[in-house]
Design a protein around this motif. Sequence first.
Motif, PDB file in Angstrom:
ATOM      1  N   GLY A 206      22.362  47.897 -14.954  1.00 38.28           N
ATOM      2  CA  GLY A 206      23.351  47.999 -16.017  1.00 38.28           C
ATOM      3  C   GLY A 206      24.401  49.056 -15.754  1.00 38.28           C
ATOM      4  N   ASP A 207      25.659  48.683 -16.000  1.00 40.65           N
ATOM      5  CA  ASP A 207      26.781  49.593 -15.763  1.00 40.65           C
ATOM      6  C   ASP A 207      27.644  49.800 -16.998  1.00 40.65           C
ATOM      7  N   THR A 208      27.643  48.834 -17.914  1.00 38.63           N
ATOM      8  CA  THR A 208      28.249  49.000 -19.233  1.00 38.63           C
ATOM      9  C   THR A 208      27.321  48.345 -20.242  1.00 38.63           C
ATOM     10  N   ILE A 209      27.382  48.797 -21.507  1.00 37.28           N
ATOM     11  CA  ILE A 209      26.520  48.215 -22.531  1.00 37.28           C
ATOM     12  C   ILE A 209      27.308  47.991 -23.815  1.00 37.28           C
ATOM     13  N   ARG A 210      26.881  46.952 -24.542  1.00 31.91           N
ATOM     14  CA  ARG A 210      27.415  46.725 -25.882  1.00 31.91           C
ATOM     15  C   ARG A 210      26.255  46.347 -26.800  1.00 31.91           C
ATOM     16  N   VAL A 211      26.090  47.074 -27.871  1.00 34.50           N
ATOM     17  CA  VAL A 211      25.089  46.755 -28.877  1.00 34.50           C
ATOM     18  C   VAL A 211      25.769  45.903 -29.938  1.00 34.50           C
ATOM     19  N   SER A 212      25.439  44.619 -29.993  1.00 35.52           N
ATOM     20  CA  SER A 212      26.082  43.693 -30.927  1.00 35.52           C
ATOM     21  C   SER A 212      25.351  43.713 -32.268  1.00 35.52           C
ATOM     22  N   LEU A 213      26.051  44.095 -33.325  1.00 34.64           N
ATOM     23  CA  LEU A 213      25.444  44.181 -34.646  1.00 34.64           C
ATOM     24  C   LEU A 213      26.324  43.497 -35.689  1.00 34.64           C
ATOM     25  N   THR A 214      25.689  42.919 -36.681  1.00 34.19           N
ATOM     26  CA  THR A 214      26.423  42.395 -37.832  1.00 34.19           C
ATOM     27  C   THR A 214      26.682  43.566 -38.763  1.00 34.19           C
ATOM     28  N   ASP A 215      27.616  44.401 -38.367  1.00 32.01           N
ATOM     29  CA  ASP A 215      27.881  45.646 -39.071  1.00 32.01           C
ATOM     30  C   ASP A 215      29.215  46.212 -38.586  1.00 32.01           C
ATOM     31  N   LYS A 216      29.572  47.369 -39.060  1.00 33.36           N
ATOM     32  CA  LYS A 216      30.790  48.033 -38.615  1.00 33.36           C
ATOM     33  C   LYS A 216      30.688  48.321 -37.114  1.00 33.36           C
ATOM     34  N   PRO A 217      31.787  48.197 -36.379  1.00 32.32           N
ATOM     35  CA  PRO A 217      31.711  48.401 -34.935  1.00 32.32           C
ATOM     36  C   PRO A 217      31.303  49.807 -34.532  1.00 32.32           C
ATOM     37  N   GLU A 218      31.624  50.801 -35.362  1.00 33.36           N
ATOM     38  CA  GLU A 218      31.212  52.167 -35.040  1.00 33.36           C
ATOM     39  C   GLU A 218      29.689  52.284 -34.950  1.00 33.36           C
ATOM     40  N   ARG A 219      28.975  51.487 -35.753  1.00 29.56           N
ATOM     41  CA  ARG A 219      27.510  51.508 -35.708  1.00 29.56           C
ATOM     42  C   ARG A 219      27.018  51.046 -34.331  1.00 29.56           C
ATOM     43  N   GLU A 220      27.749  50.117 -33.721  1.00 26.68           N
ATOM     44  CA  GLU A 220      27.384  49.660 -32.382  1.00 26.68           C
ATOM     45  C   GLU A 220      27.477  50.802 -31.375  1.00 26.68           C
ATOM     46  N   VAL A 221      28.519  51.602 -31.524  1.00 27.16           N
ATOM     47  CA  VAL A 221      28.725  52.733 -30.604  1.00 27.16           C
ATOM     48  C   VAL A 221      27.641  53.783 -30.792  1.00 27.16           C
ATOM     49  N   PHE A 222      27.315  54.106 -32.048  1.00 25.62           N
ATOM     50  CA  PHE A 222      26.278  55.101 -32.306  1.00 25.62           C
ATOM     51  C   PHE A 222      24.932  54.655 -31.725  1.00 25.62           C
ATOM     52  N   ALA A 223      24.620  53.365 -31.874  1.00 29.22           N
ATOM     53  CA  ALA A 223      23.369  52.841 -31.321  1.00 29.22           C
ATOM     54  C   ALA A 223      23.376  52.913 -29.795  1.00 29.22           C
ATOM     55  N   ALA A 224      24.510  52.567 -29.192  1.00 32.79           N
ATOM     56  CA  ALA A 224      24.617  52.621 -27.732  1.00 32.79           C
ATOM     57  C   ALA A 224      24.446  54.047 -27.218  1.00 32.79           C
ATOM     58  N   LYS A 225      25.046  55.000 -27.908  1.00 31.95           N
ATOM     59  CA  LYS A 225      24.900  56.405 -27.515  1.00 31.95           C
ATOM     60  C   LYS A 225      23.447  56.838 -27.606  1.00 31.95           C
ATOM     61  N   GLY A 226      22.769  56.365 -28.660  1.00 31.31           N
ATOM     62  CA  GLY A 226      21.355  56.707 -28.817  1.00 31.31           C
ATOM     63  C   GLY A 226      20.498  56.178 -27.678  1.00 31.31           C
ATOM     64  N   ILE A 227      20.789  54.947 -27.249  1.00 27.87           N
ATOM     65  CA  ILE A 227      20.040  54.366 -26.129  1.00 27.87           C
ATOM     66  C   ILE A 227      20.246  55.189 -24.864  1.00 27.87           C
ATOM     67  N   LEU A 228      21.482  55.517 -24.561  1.00 24.36           N
ATOM     68  CA  LEU A 228      21.789  56.266 -23.335  1.00 24.36           C
ATOM     69  C   LEU A 228      21.214  57.674 -23.371  1.00 24.36           C
ATOM     70  N   GLU A 229      21.278  58.315 -24.529  1.00 19.62           N
ATOM     71  CA  GLU A 229      20.713  59.660 -24.641  1.00 19.62           C
ATOM     72  C   GLU A 229      19.192  59.629 -24.544  1.00 19.62           C
ATOM     73  N   SER A 230      18.561  58.601 -25.113  1.00 18.23           N
ATOM     74  CA  SER A 230      17.102  58.512 -25.072  1.00 18.23           C
ATOM     75  C   SER A 230      16.588  58.413 -23.647  1.00 18.23           C
ATOM     76  N   LEU A 231      17.358  57.748 -22.783  1.00 15.36           N
ATOM     77  CA  LEU A 231      16.980  57.604 -21.382  1.00 15.36           C
ATOM     78  C   LEU A 231      17.534  58.732 -20.513  1.00 15.36           C
ATOM     79  N   GLN A 232      18.197  59.688 -21.147  1.00 16.47           N
ATOM     80  CA  GLN A 232      18.794  60.842 -20.466  1.00 16.47           C
ATOM     81  C   GLN A 232      19.801  60.411 -19.396  1.00 16.47           C
ATOM     82  N   LEU A 233      20.547  59.331 -19.716  1.00 15.32           N
ATOM     83  CA  LEU A 233      21.611  58.871 -18.818  1.00 15.32           C
ATOM     84  C   LEU A 233      22.964  59.458 -19.192  1.00 15.32           C
ATOM     85  N   ARG A 234      23.135  59.818 -20.454  1.00 15.20           N
ATOM     86  CA  ARG A 234      24.380  60.409 -20.934  1.00 15.20           C
ATOM     87  C   ARG A 234      24.039  61.488 -21.965  1.00 15.20           C
ATOM     88  N   ARG A 235      24.998  62.360 -22.184  1.00 14.65           N
ATOM     89  CA  ARG A 235      24.851  63.377 -23.215  1.00 14.65           C
ATOM     90  C   ARG A 235      26.122  63.423 -24.054  1.00 14.65           C
TER      91      ARG A 235
END
Length: 361
Positions: free
Chosen positions: A229-258
């Motif tokens: 994986g090189d880019t990610i998109r979390v698709s949600l039936t919700d506001k798009p900002e929620r998708e970004v927050f979820a994506a950040k959480g995934i990357l931080e949980s795996l210690q790939l981004r801060r």
Amino acid sequence: MEIKRRKSRVIKIGDCLIGGNNPVAIQSMAKTKTSDIEETVRQIKGLEKAGCEIVRLAVKDDADARAIRKIRAGTNLPLVADIHFDWRLAMVAIESGVDKVRLNPGNIFRKAQIAEIVSAAKLARIPIRVGVNSGSVHSARSARGGRVSVEAMVRSGRDYIKILEGLKFKDIVVSLKASNVPDTIAAYRKIAEFCDYPLHLGVTATGSAFLGAIKSSIAIGTLLSEGIGDTIRVSLTDKPEREVFAAKGILESLQLRRFGPQIISCPTCGRCEVDLVKIVEELEERLSTMPACLPARQGPLTRPLKIAIMGCVVNGPGEAKEADIGIAFGRKEGVLFKSGKPVRKVSTGECVDILLKELGT
């Protein structure tokens, strides 16, 4: 555990480099009518503030495609045109200055049309995403409940890649999204063995914010933990900002981004004598309005800044000591720890202010 990233070629999308050793990028999608330029730019600015790095736009008609030129003038984020059915919309979007084109092999598959798009993409020096989706695969469906098989998805992606390569085009990004987790994981694993193009990860049609984030986290997290994986998109039936927050959480949980301080908090139980949920929610809310502590496109972590908010004396002091800063609560008050050492007692009413002050905000 150190994650060993899959070797993929580097592709440029606007000013954003993906693949290779570049950080896994966060993508979302504007949920506006693209021809509504003012509203679309407003939503893109909100996404950028949330931490989004690539934005996809739905291009349904000529008005949408032509609107990209003015949208492009209103943002610096890379823009991706999402093209279905009408190949000519890709041509207009490229002419309007889009940074990448997503083509669906399920409904744009005539070689002569693909060749025209490739020719325009070469002149504009932009990449093409081969965007396979289980809901629109151009092939026979499996006998199992009419569901498209993993093999059909992978074959669709491989065949399209071969067409592009036959046209001497290799600025390619690939995605194979199913609406269920096992098929998504299996499809990406197979295509990762076939090519070295950057892979855009996601699960399609995941549902509401809560369940959608769970499905996306399992699929995307599994693949990222395997180096895929090189880019990610979390698709949600919700506001798009929620998708970004979820994506950040995934990357931080795996210690790939801060992206900022990491909050460690207990789930609470009968031993907890303070309203820990309220305290954590207030801290998260106030941290979310602060500028990111580090540049958005930082690479792998060394050691993230940890804030511990613990509700009882069992694990609280230990967790607070291990964090950079933390509070272990007892009855109505807690002990502030900094760099592993107790500093002083604090009340529940002042604890958030004190933590933010200690962080230098």
